[in-house]
Design a protein around this motif. Structure first.
Motif: not given
Length: 489
Positions: A117-136
């Motif tokens: 649970d301490n891994v910083q995923s790609l989606s979380k990093r992008l979201s923190n940087a201001g991206y809107l992230t979505a998966r489908i």
């Protein structure tokens, strides 16, 4: 009064200058950057390089993906790290090998492997940087607290046209976006145990088809059978179904690109097409042979001037997270990842220094313990089958496949270019010269002529395991008494 007015104007002006200066020195988010690209990562399920027109298949119809290749960059030496869906996807979204994150195999049902649970995923990093992230579509990673997305879009993951249509509102949003678009195709479909045994798997195809999809049907007589598979009636029937599923992916991809164009963002969106592992046939998926881990990778970056080229760099899915962060102009510490960004050599045909990759497979299903570690460097590839005294384990769907059963039930000696015996009972080490032996038929591990190469490759593998905190490093001593003792690496 005039002097007071001048004084207050001076104070206010000074405050404004200080305030403006402080604001201008504040690090901007991606939303402040006019040229911040949108990014689409399109991931298919069990799609090898054997079934794409742009990779040399003259039978299959994949016009939309072929167009992407003609407008972008096609990698000819792209590899996943583990030919297993969940394990591979954890690497794609973390930039870390699964053996270092606890993502040893499947996450669902009783398998229950899960990323720390301490891994910083790609989606979380992008979201923190201001991206809107979505998966489908297909997710197949855990826990959700690590692999978190701002939005979850809903659609049938077997119908990529429906998936594309469900993404329209997201594509038309105001913020820079990252869309993780994952199909269930061309994974094998239910039932995995056919009745009768020689019935081909449907690979998700349905007689009634899918809404909005024009199904492309293939004649088994026309398909191209890879050399690692037996050229039998059963194999050809299953490949025909596999092709049909791939063509459905292509139609959905085309629809997604049409929606992207209509959004007005196609000239500011980087599009990446990959698969999680090779085709779902014995000899590919769940193995670390080339058909299992060497995969399609097509990238279109509108800012790159070189179009329709091939890139021979050896890249790995462990490189994807740092590369995408680079594309997104998001700062990161390179030491956070086992992979490295290849963005600066994206449109270079023959970049130097990109000739080595590693692979790491431990489980597929939890009952399939068979850890393998791989290094490919230059012409040579070394596989270490750590549990080599065991029979090679079959994924349940591959064992029940008519392709395998036609060989097994008829007691045939060969499965493709390998004997059945060699496929099931493997040596501890397999060393191949890929330039002379691309089918991995001639094991050089026991040849005196290649002893120096063999030892050098083993040394590289050990260093890789040390650098990535691989628990299986302990097995080089072949001392089972050390297992479970808590020995620190």
């Amino acid at each position: 009064m005039a002097s007071k007015s001048i004084f207050f104007r001076f104070i206010f002006s000074g405050f404004f200058i200080v305030f403006f200066s402080a604001c201008s020195n504040k690090k901007s988010s991606v939303t402040d950057k006019k040229n911040t690209p949108n990014i689409i990562l399109f991931v298919s399920d069990d799609h090898g390089i054997d079934a794409l027109g742009s990779y040399g298949n003259s039978i299959i119809k994949t016009p939309n993906l072929d167009k992407l290749a003609s407008e972008g960059i096609r990698f000819t030496n792209a590899y996943c790290t583990s030919a297993s869906c969940a394990a591979s996807r954890s690497v794609i979204l973390s930039g870390l090998y699964g053996h270092a994150t606890g993502s040893y195999g499947h996450v669902h049902d009783y398998h229950h492997f899960s990323t720390y649970d301490n891994v910083q995923s790609l989606s979380k990093r992008l979201s923190n940087a201001g991206y809107l992230t979505a998966r489908i579509g297909k997710y197949h990673v855990a826990p959700e607290s690590v692999y978190v997305f701002d939005e979850v879009l809903e659609a049938d993951p077997r119908n990529t046209v429906e998936m594309a249509n469900a993404s329209v509102d997201f594509l038309n949003g105001d913020k820079p976006f990252f869309l993780y678009f994952c199909t269930d195709d061309p994974h094998r479909g239910d039932p995995f145990n056919p009745e009768p045994w020689d019935a081909p798997n449907n690979f998700g195809n349905k007689k009634e088809g899918y809404v909005g999809v024009e199904e492309v049907i293939y004649n088994p007589k026309d398909v191209l059978v890879p050399e690692f598979l037996p050229d039998t009636k059963e194999t050809r029937e299953e490949i025909a179904q596999y092709y049909q599923s791939v063509s459905r992916i292509d139609q959905g991809f085309g629809k997604l690109m049409a929606h992207l164009k209509n959004s007005g963002k196609i000239d500011n969106t980087i599009v990446i097409y990959i698969s999680d592992n090779g085709m779902a046939f014995p000899g590919a998926k769940t193995t670390v042979y080339e058909p299992g881990i060497k995969l399609p990778c097509i990238i279109k970056d509108p800012t790159k001037t070189n179009k329709g080229i091939t890139n021979s760099a050896r890249i790995s899915w462990v490189d994807l997270t740092p590369t995408i962060l680079d594309m997104a102009q998001v700062d990161f510490n390179s030491d956070d990842f086992h992979g490295k960004s290849f963005y600066n050599i994206l449109d270079t045909e023959k970049p130097k220094g990109w000739d080595k990759i590693y692979a790491s497979h431990t489980f597929h299903e939890i009952t399939m313990y068979y850890p393998m570690r791989v290094v490919i460097d230059g012409d040579y590839k070394l596989i270490w089958n750590i549990a080599y005294p065991l029979d090679y384990p079959f994924a349940s769907d591959l064992w029940a496949s008519s392709t395998w059963q036609a060989i097994y039930r008829n007691d045939q000696k060969y499965f493709g270019h390998k004997t059945v015996e060699a496929y099931i009972n493997r040596p501890e080490f397999e060393l191949f010269n890929l330039s002379k032996d691309p089918n991995e038929s001639n094991n050089l591990a026991n040849s005196d002529q290649y002893l120096d190469v063999f030892n050098a490759m083993k040394k590289k593998l050990k260093i890789f395991q040390q650098n990535t905190n691989d628990p299986w490093l302990i097995m080089w001593d072949n001392d089972a008494s050390l297992q479970g003792t808590g020995v620190n690496l």
